[in-house]
Design a protein around this motif. Structure first.
Motif, PDB file in Angstrom:
ATOM      1  N   CYS A  41      23.808   0.587-118.173  1.00 56.16           N
ATOM      2  CA  CYS A  41      22.708   0.672-119.138  1.00 56.16           C
ATOM      3  C   CYS A  41      23.029   1.699-120.222  1.00 56.16           C
ATOM      4  O   CYS A  41      22.793   1.461-121.413  1.00 56.16           O
ATOM      5  N   LEU A  42      23.599   2.832-119.826  1.00 57.78           N
ATOM      6  CA  LEU A  42      24.014   3.843-120.806  1.00 57.78           C
ATOM      7  C   LEU A  42      25.040   3.265-121.774  1.00 57.78           C
ATOM      8  O   LEU A  42      24.958   3.474-122.990  1.00 57.78           O
ATOM      9  N   LEU A  43      26.007   2.536-121.247  1.00 52.23           N
ATOM     10  CA  LEU A  43      27.050   1.952-122.093  1.00 52.23           C
ATOM     11  C   LEU A  43      26.463   0.989-123.117  1.00 52.23           C
ATOM     12  O   LEU A  43      26.971   0.884-124.235  1.00 52.23           O
ATOM     13  N   ALA A  53      23.120  -5.856-127.004  1.00 53.21           N
ATOM     14  CA  ALA A  53      21.870  -6.577-126.749  1.00 53.21           C
ATOM     15  C   ALA A  53      21.977  -7.458-125.506  1.00 53.21           C
ATOM     16  O   ALA A  53      21.017  -7.588-124.734  1.00 53.21           O
ATOM     17  N   ALA A  54      23.164  -8.057-125.293  1.00 52.32           N
ATOM     18  CA  ALA A  54      23.362  -8.918-124.115  1.00 52.32           C
ATOM     19  C   ALA A  54      23.251  -8.111-122.824  1.00 52.32           C
ATOM     20  O   ALA A  54      22.626  -8.556-121.849  1.00 52.32           O
ATOM     21  N   ALA A  97      16.530  -3.820-119.737  1.00 51.89           N
ATOM     22  CA  ALA A  97      16.460  -2.374-119.934  1.00 51.89           C
ATOM     23  C   ALA A  97      15.137  -1.969-120.576  1.00 51.89           C
ATOM     24  O   ALA A  97      14.679  -2.608-121.525  1.00 51.89           O
ATOM     25  N   PRO A  98      14.520  -0.899-120.096  1.00 52.05           N
ATOM     26  CA  PRO A  98      13.269  -0.418-120.685  1.00 52.05           C
ATOM     27  C   PRO A  98      13.519   0.246-122.039  1.00 52.05           C
ATOM     28  O   PRO A  98      14.656   0.581-122.382  1.00 52.05           O
ATOM     29  N   LEU A 133      17.080   3.444-115.054  1.00 49.32           N
ATOM     30  CA  LEU A 133      16.686   2.274-114.261  1.00 49.32           C
ATOM     31  C   LEU A 133      16.317   2.774-112.871  1.00 49.32           C
ATOM     32  O   LEU A 133      17.182   2.977-112.013  1.00 49.32           O
ATOM     33  N   ARG A 134      15.056   3.008-112.659  1.00 54.06           N
ATOM     34  CA  ARG A 134      14.591   3.581-111.404  1.00 54.06           C
ATOM     35  C   ARG A 134      14.633   2.563-110.270  1.00 54.06           C
ATOM     36  O   ARG A 134      14.687   1.347-110.496  1.00 54.06           O
ATOM     37  N   ALA A 135      14.570   3.072-109.062  1.00 51.25           N
ATOM     38  CA  ALA A 135      14.512   2.190-107.893  1.00 51.25           C
ATOM     39  C   ALA A 135      13.309   1.263-108.017  1.00 51.25           C
ATOM     40  O   ALA A 135      12.208   1.699-108.367  1.00 51.25           O
TER      41      ALA A 135
END
Length: 290
Positions: free
Chosen positions: A145-147, A160-161, A168-169, A183-185
């Motif tokens: 997600c960071l990437l 975007a993909a 992703a929030p 990205l929480r549990a």
């Protein structure tokens, strides 16, 4: 003409920014485009993001598992935070190419982290092993997600993909100097699919032949007096040494074969470029132009 090749625009964006001149000479090479796509994008970045998402989908029913971080996990987060800090500083200095290296370094750390911890084996073990598989998977998908955010200035379509696949929030779209898991549990991701395709040598040869000898207008032709200095052999020797050390490190860690093969391919390409550079060096030690 780049559009006519059928190669996605983000691949062109990535490669041209990867080789853009920042203090030394650079040039376009079809073979190098294929190499960077297959090694850095397909086997490094794409491989990591896809594996992280697939582990969540396959092992945890598309839901991010609980994460209980140990010292190894915290060390990884510290390494990533350092790369993130460098990325931010380099972009502030408009060192666009060098900042891109930070993105690829993070995905490389992620691949090594997955390879060492082997969540596909741990998920079949005891409760403790399954919990460890969950932590590794949760951390990995958060790195992916960071990437996606770090890639936005370089490859907006790919960014975007990834975010679409991870669902992703909104808070994922901001960067600080410290990596945190957003990205929480319990977070559910979407459908995961490959981001890149392999460029085959036959296709690259076709493109090379198709666009070989294209005429350039006098207005567009660069002034010979404005050409930058070529890459010197001593610079390439240093790169060969660094790449050789990287290959040896991956082999010692028993990394995934595809990752090792990609880095070996990069090493062979550097050695080829070194041989070419050495052939251009005249007796006086200066690089001669054809």
């Amino acid at each position: 003409m780049a559009k006519e090749t059928g190669i996605p625009v983000d691949i062109w964006r990535f490669y041209l920014l990867y080789v853009r001149p920042e203090g030394q000479d650079s040039s376009f090479s079809w073979s190098d485009l294929m190499l960077k796509n297959n090694s850095e994008l397909l086997n490094n970045l794409g491989n990591f993001v896809n594996r992280a998402g697939m582990f969540v989908s396959k092992f945890f029913e598309s839901t991010v598992p609980e994460m209980d971080l140990n010292l190894e996990d915290k060390w990884l987060l510290a390494q990533i935070s350092w790369e993130l800090q460098q990325y931010n500083r380099l972009l502030e200095k408009v060192r666009i190419r060098d900042a891109l290296r930070c993105v690829l370094n993070i995905s490389r750390y992620g691949n090594q982290y997955i390879q060492i911890n082997e969540p596909w084996k741990r998920i079949k073990g005891s409760d403790t092993e399954r919990k460890r598989a969950g932590t590794v998977t949760g951390v990995a998908v958060n790195v992916a997600c960071l990437l996606s955010v770090m890639l936005l200035p370089y490859m907006p379509t790919v960014s975007a993909a990834i975010q679409r696949q991870l669902q992703a929030p909104e808070q994922c779209n901001s960067l600080t100097d410290r990596f945190v898991c957003v990205l929480r549990a319990g977070h559910r991701i979407g459908t995961v699919s490959p981001l890149f395709e392999k460029l085959e040598p036959g296709r690259i040869e076709e493109l090379r032949n198709k666009y070989r000898g294209q005429k350039v207008s006098a207005e567009a032709r660069p002034d010979p007096g404005e050409r930058e200095s070529p890459v010197l052999p001593q610079d390439l020797r240093e790169l060969v040494t660094k790449q050789g050390n990287r290959v040896r490190d991956l082999k010692a860690r028993k990394a995934e074969k595809a990752l090792i093969d990609a880095e070996v391919s990069a090493l062979l390409d550097l050695k080829r470029r070194l041989q070419q550079a050495e052939r251009k060096v005249g007796g006086g030690g200066e690089v001669t132009w054809p």
